[in-house]
Each structure stands twice: as C-alpha cells, then as structure tokens.
Design a protein around this motif. Structure first.
Motif, PDB file in Angstrom:
ATOM      1  N   UNK A   1       0.816  -1.211   0.000  1.00 52.36           N
ATOM      2  CA  UNK A   1       0.000   0.000   0.000  1.00 52.36           C
ATOM      3  C   UNK A   1       0.853   1.265   0.000  1.00 52.36           C
ATOM      4  N   UNK A   2       2.152   1.104   0.252  1.00 52.58           N
ATOM      5  CA  UNK A   2       3.092   2.221   0.142  1.00 52.58           C
ATOM      6  C   UNK A   2       3.646   2.197  -1.280  1.00 52.58           C
ATOM      7  N   UNK A   3       3.054   3.005  -2.157  1.00 54.13           N
ATOM      8  CA  UNK A   3       3.417   2.962  -3.570  1.00 54.13           C
ATOM      9  C   UNK A   3       4.827   3.467  -3.855  1.00 54.13           C
ATOM     10  N   UNK A   4       5.473   4.033  -2.846  1.00 60.74           N
ATOM     11  CA  UNK A   4       6.847   4.498  -3.035  1.00 60.74           C
ATOM     12  C   UNK A   4       7.830   3.644  -2.247  1.00 60.74           C
ATOM     13  N   UNK A   5       7.426   2.424  -1.942  1.00 60.64           N
ATOM     14  CA  UNK A   5       8.308   1.502  -1.245  1.00 60.64           C
ATOM     15  C   UNK A   5       9.359   0.904  -2.176  1.00 60.64           C
ATOM     16  N   UNK A   6      10.351   0.242  -1.589  1.00 60.98           N
ATOM     17  CA  UNK A   6      11.450  -0.318  -2.369  1.00 60.98           C
ATOM     18  C   UNK A   6      11.002  -1.468  -3.263  1.00 60.98           C
ATOM     19  N   UNK A   7       9.846  -2.027  -3.007  1.00 63.90           N
ATOM     20  CA  UNK A   7       9.344  -3.154  -3.784  1.00 63.90           C
ATOM     21  C   UNK A   7       8.928  -2.764  -5.197  1.00 63.90           C
ATOM     22  N   UNK A   8       8.636  -1.486  -5.413  1.00 58.99           N
ATOM     23  CA  UNK A   8       7.975  -1.026  -6.636  1.00 58.99           C
ATOM     24  C   UNK A   8       8.723  -1.420  -7.908  1.00 58.99           C
ATOM     25  N   UNK A   9      10.024  -1.157  -7.962  1.00 58.47           N
ATOM     26  CA  UNK A   9      10.790  -1.392  -9.186  1.00 58.47           C
ATOM     27  C   UNK A   9      10.981  -2.871  -9.483  1.00 58.47           C
ATOM     28  N   UNK A  10      10.839  -3.731  -8.488  1.00 58.35           N
ATOM     29  CA  UNK A  10      11.046  -5.158  -8.685  1.00 58.35           C
ATOM     30  C   UNK A  10       9.744  -5.925  -8.889  1.00 58.35           C
ATOM     31  N   UNK A  11       8.622  -5.251  -8.796  1.00 57.84           N
ATOM     32  CA  UNK A  11       7.345  -5.958  -8.879  1.00 57.84           C
ATOM     33  C   UNK A  11       7.078  -6.409 -10.317  1.00 57.84           C
TER      34      UNK A  11
END
Length: 216
Positions: A32-42
């Motif tokens: 739900x944190x769209x600026x988390x570190x997960x974003x680029x790897x999703x």
C-alpha cells in the motif's frame, strides 16, 4: 462518468502512502506504500496487484470488458517514412481477479477478410494512473498517459467510451483508437465502423481509407 485525462489532482492524493500495513505476514513489503522499495522489482504484467485505492479499482473495473471501434496505427515504414494504417479494432480486457489493477487482454484488428489477433498483458500504475500494455509476441510496450490531453497523448475512459493514444515506449509506433463498449464477447466483423471517428485526435482532413497492417 470519469474522465481520466484530468485525474492529475486525484492521483496526487492516490499516490500518498497509506497508513495500512500488509496482512500477508510472510511478505515483508507494504504494497500500500506505492513508493516503497518493492515497486521497481514488482512483476506488474504477470503478478496480480490487489492493493489499489477505490478510485484505481474503479478504473480497472471500467476498463474490464469488450470494446469495439477504429484504430489508426502510426509507424515508420521500410523506407524510413512516417505513415499509418486505419483498421477496425476489438479489445477485450480481463483482470486477474476482481480487485487487481492488472490482467490479460486480446486485440483483434481487421479490414475486410484480413484479420489478426494479438494477446497482451496490462496494468494500471498506482503511482500515476497510467495504463501500460505489453504485447506477447513482439514484447512491444505502450503507455496510455492519464495526465495528458493532447493530440498524440492521453486517453478517455468511462462506462461507454474508451478512446485515446497508446504511445510506444520501446518503439516509435502510436496507436490512436476510438472505441465503444459492447456486450458482445467477440468482434462483430459484419458491423460497419466509421473510420473517421479515429480522427478525433487528429487535425488532418485527409480521406480515410481502411488498410490492414500485419503487426508482430
């Protein structure tokens, strides 16, 4: 009725990190944190993303379904000249599940007896509201810009109409389309389309001649 050309202000609010944490305790990420570190790897095209806001979910549900109309495909020919082909088009958008912001789709193009079927994956970027499309065979990717309202950028989506421009992001092609929702789950190739509708975003007054172009 929602006009997603002018949703920049809404998206600014949507992009704010929410104060909820993931319920999946086996996964360390807060999606739900769209600026988390997960974003680029999703894996946006293949992995269902079920963490959209109510507005983004509504947008995905509006997109889901069947659309038929006309398509103008701008491209560079073998001689290096910029040209285009006008075709009939039918889109089918499916979500991976009822709340996902992504899914699969099928595009059918035809003129007369010539036709082609192209499968693709799609997702709505939760940061921007842009629709991203990736075709299976060619790996060509296209962007529908939610914040643009120009001749060759932007799109409009409501319960009855889906029109706009798919801008090539790893290619120089542009797909200008103008479609209406249909309850029929397959292209009606007997229905006559008005090819001039695709000129909604084009200032040209040239004669429209439907020409089939085989895409990869």
């Amino acid at each position: 009725m929602m006009n997603f050309r002018t949703m920049a202000a809404t998206l600014a609010v949507l992009a704010m990190p929410l104060a909820f944490t993931s319920c999946n305790y086996d996964d360390p990420w807060d999606y739900n944190d769209y600026y988390g570190d997960w974003y680029d790897d999703y894996d946006w095209y293949e992995k269902p993303f079920d963490h959209g806001t109510s507005d983004l979910n509504y947008m995905a549900q509006l997109l889901r379904g069947h659309w038929q109309g006309t398509l103008r495909n701008y491209y560079t020919d073998d001689n290096g000249n910029r040209t285009y082909a006008d075709m009939n088009v039918f889109y089918e958008f499916d979500q991976y599940d009822a709340t996902s912001l992504n899914g699969r789709g099928v595009e059918t193009d035809w003129v007369g007896d010539e036709s082609q079927e192209l499968t693709f994956s799609w997702y709505i970027d939760p940061r921007t509201g842009n629709i991203n499309i990736k075709y299976d065979n060619s790996n060509m990717t296209f962007l529908l810009d939610a914040n643009a309202n120009e001749e060759f950028a932007g799109f409009y989506l409501d319960n009855k109409t889906f029109s706009g421009v798919m801008e090539g992001t790893n290619n120089d092609e542009q797909l200008v389309f103008d479609c209406s929702r249909t309850t029929v789950a397959a292209p009606d190739m007997t229905r006559k389309s008005d090819p001039t509708r695709v000129q909604r975003r084009s200032s040209g007054k040239e004669e429209v001649k439907m020409v089939f172009r085989k895409r990869k």
